[in-house]
Design an enzyme around this catalytic site. Sequence first.
Site, PDB file in Angstrom:
ATOM      1  CG  ASP A  14      -1.850  -1.207   1.255  1.00 26.03           C
ATOM      2  OD1 ASP A  14      -2.390  -1.564   0.187  1.00 26.03           O
ATOM      3  OD2 ASP A  14      -2.030  -1.799   2.329  1.00 26.03           O
ATOM      4  CE  LYS A  35      -3.543  -6.645   1.381  1.00 27.02           C
ATOM      5  NZ  LYS A  35      -4.583  -5.678   0.963  1.00 27.02           N
ATOM      6  CG  ASP A  62      -7.512  -6.843  -0.815  1.00 29.00           C
ATOM      7  OD1 ASP A  62      -8.646  -7.358  -0.906  1.00 29.00           O
ATOM      8  OD2 ASP A  62      -7.089  -6.293   0.219  1.00 29.00           O
ATOM      9  CG  LEU A  63      -9.183  -5.967  -7.621  1.00 28.87           C
ATOM     10  CD1 LEU A  63      -9.554  -6.229  -9.082  1.00 28.87           C
ATOM     11  CD2 LEU A  63      -8.568  -4.583  -7.473  1.00 28.87           C
ATOM     12  CE  LYS A  64     -11.174  -6.066   1.608  1.00 32.00           C
ATOM     13  NZ  LYS A  64      -9.827  -5.553   1.276  1.00 32.00           N
ATOM     14  CG  HIS A  66     -20.569  -6.508  -3.210  1.00 33.92           C
ATOM     15  ND1 HIS A  66     -20.769  -6.179  -1.894  1.00 33.92           N
ATOM     16  CD2 HIS A  66     -21.743  -6.997  -3.655  1.00 33.92           C
ATOM     17  CE1 HIS A  66     -22.026  -6.459  -1.561  1.00 33.92           C
ATOM     18  NE2 HIS A  66     -22.634  -6.947  -2.619  1.00 33.92           N
ATOM     19  CG  ASP A  67     -21.338  -4.985 -10.107  1.00 32.64           C
ATOM     20  OD1 ASP A  67     -22.555  -5.096 -10.403  1.00 32.64           O
ATOM     21  OD2 ASP A  67     -20.655  -4.014 -10.422  1.00 32.64           O
ATOM     22  CB  THR A  71     -20.627  -7.157 -13.341  1.00 29.26           C
ATOM     23  OG1 THR A  71     -21.719  -6.724 -14.153  1.00 29.26           O
ATOM     24  CG2 THR A  71     -19.573  -6.083 -13.291  1.00 29.26           C
ATOM     25  CB  THR A 126     -12.035  -5.411  10.621  1.00 31.31           C
ATOM     26  OG1 THR A 126     -11.251  -4.818   9.591  1.00 31.31           O
ATOM     27  CG2 THR A 126     -11.766  -6.895  10.669  1.00 31.31           C
ATOM     28  CD  GLN A 196      -4.541  -3.839  11.094  1.00 27.25           C
ATOM     29  OE1 GLN A 196      -5.669  -4.101  11.513  1.00 27.25           O
ATOM     30  NE2 GLN A 196      -4.213  -3.985   9.824  1.00 27.25           N
ATOM     31  N   GLY A 216       1.877  -5.456   6.175  1.00 22.42           N
ATOM     32  CA  GLY A 216       2.265  -4.227   5.498  1.00 22.42           C
ATOM     33  C   GLY A 216       3.315  -3.486   6.285  1.00 22.42           C
ATOM     34  NE  ARG A 217      -0.004   0.150   8.500  1.00 19.22           N
ATOM     35  CZ  ARG A 217      -1.162   0.510   9.038  1.00 19.22           C
ATOM     36  NH1 ARG A 217      -1.379   1.786   9.336  1.00 19.22           N
ATOM     37  NH2 ARG A 217      -2.088  -0.390   9.276  1.00 19.22           N
TER      38      ARG A 217
HETATM   39  O1  C5P Z   1       0.198  -2.272   7.401  1.00 14.89           O
HETATM   40  P1  C5P Z   1      -0.664  -3.420   7.802  1.00 14.89           P
HETATM   41  O2  C5P Z   1       0.113  -4.670   8.148  1.00 14.89           O
HETATM   42  O3  C5P Z   1      -1.659  -3.055   8.867  1.00 14.89           O
HETATM   43  O4  C5P Z   1      -1.454  -3.762   6.458  1.00 14.89           O
HETATM   44  C1  C5P Z   1      -2.474  -4.680   6.445  1.00 14.89           C
HETATM   45  C2  C5P Z   1      -3.107  -4.789   5.096  1.00 14.89           C
HETATM   46  O5  C5P Z   1      -4.233  -5.641   5.255  1.00 14.89           O
HETATM   47  C3  C5P Z   1      -3.646  -3.527   4.490  1.00 14.89           C
HETATM   48  O6  C5P Z   1      -3.513  -3.664   3.068  1.00 14.89           O
HETATM   49  C4  C5P Z   1      -5.102  -3.490   4.849  1.00 14.89           C
HETATM   50  O7  C5P Z   1      -5.899  -2.868   3.885  1.00 14.89           O
HETATM   51  C5  C5P Z   1      -5.422  -4.990   4.896  1.00 14.89           C
HETATM   52  N1  C5P Z   1      -6.497  -5.362   5.811  1.00 14.89           N
HETATM   53  C6  C5P Z   1      -6.507  -5.072   7.171  1.00 14.89           C
HETATM   54  N2  C5P Z   1      -7.516  -5.479   7.983  1.00 14.89           N
HETATM   55  C7  C5P Z   1      -8.515  -6.169   7.488  1.00 14.89           C
HETATM   56  C8  C5P Z   1      -8.553  -6.487   6.132  1.00 14.89           C
HETATM   57  C9  C5P Z   1      -7.516  -6.077   5.315  1.00 14.89           C
HETATM   58  O8  C5P Z   1      -5.574  -4.453   7.644  1.00 14.89           O
HETATM   59  N3  C5P Z   1      -9.461  -6.577   8.301  1.00 14.89           N
END
Ligand code: C5P
Length: 237
Positions: A14, A35, A62-64, A66-67, A71, A126, A196, A216-217
């Site tokens: 991201d 991802k 990760d496009l989630k 929903h349609d 489609t 979430t 988180q 991610g981070r």
């Molecule tokens: O930086 P971090 O580890 O928090 O990144 C988590 C990734 O997971 C992000 O791309 C976020 O959009 C995704 N995500 C999340 N919690 C969820 C679903 C997806 O953090 N419940």
Amino acid sequence: MSLGPRDRIALAVDLPLPEGIAAWEQVAPYVGVAKVGLSLFVEHGPRAVEVFLQRGARVFLDLKLHDIPNTVELAAAKAGALGVSYLTVHASGGAAMVKAAVQGAAAGAAKAGHPAPVILAVTVLTSMDDAALADTGVARDAGAQAAWLAQLAIRAGATGLVCSAREVAAVRALVGPGIVLCTPGIRPLGAAANDQARTETPASAIAAGSDLLVIGRPITAAPDLVAAAKAILESIN
Ligand code: C5P
């Protein structure tokens, strides 16, 4: 599904694309999956997938989706043809929609000579609590609604689910083996929680039954990305 430890870590890129590519190139020895989220895909389109595939990544798109089923089937076929390994859809789109995603992705992948992607169903975001769900007309609490939608998605042919690392053991008990469980909200001991709220360590999420950790981070914002990724891989190895 049998995955090597490196294939169990998905780096959430991201970030602006050049930074995401640079991060991937540094940590690729320790991380098998990139991802690609909605913002990267909206900005760069298929190139956001191709740049990681070209660098040896398996890609989690990760496009989630929903349609309406038709489609979603068309979009999933395009994702499958790109060669992604994982694609997300909203289980709340209904069984026909989830089934259309599974079929579309498999058909698109087969036509292009790729294996069918794992379709990961998202149950309840979430960001939604019981009150927010009630506001949309759902009377069940978030946990019960997530369990309900998980079962719907699996019945409809989804081969995986996205769930919180805190709930992965309960979800595993519900769906049994053979379903890919993917967990975000992963924080190694000592890593900043950021936004988180309910986190688990990589090792505890794997021990609880997670197949794929979305991280991610804790890697991308670490002072030393390579050391962070290596330590995470070692902790689950
Ligand atoms: O930086 P971090 O580890 O928090 O990144 C988590 C990734 O997971 C992000 O791309 C976020 O959009 C995704 N995500 C999340 N919690 C969820 C679903 C997806 O953090 N419940």
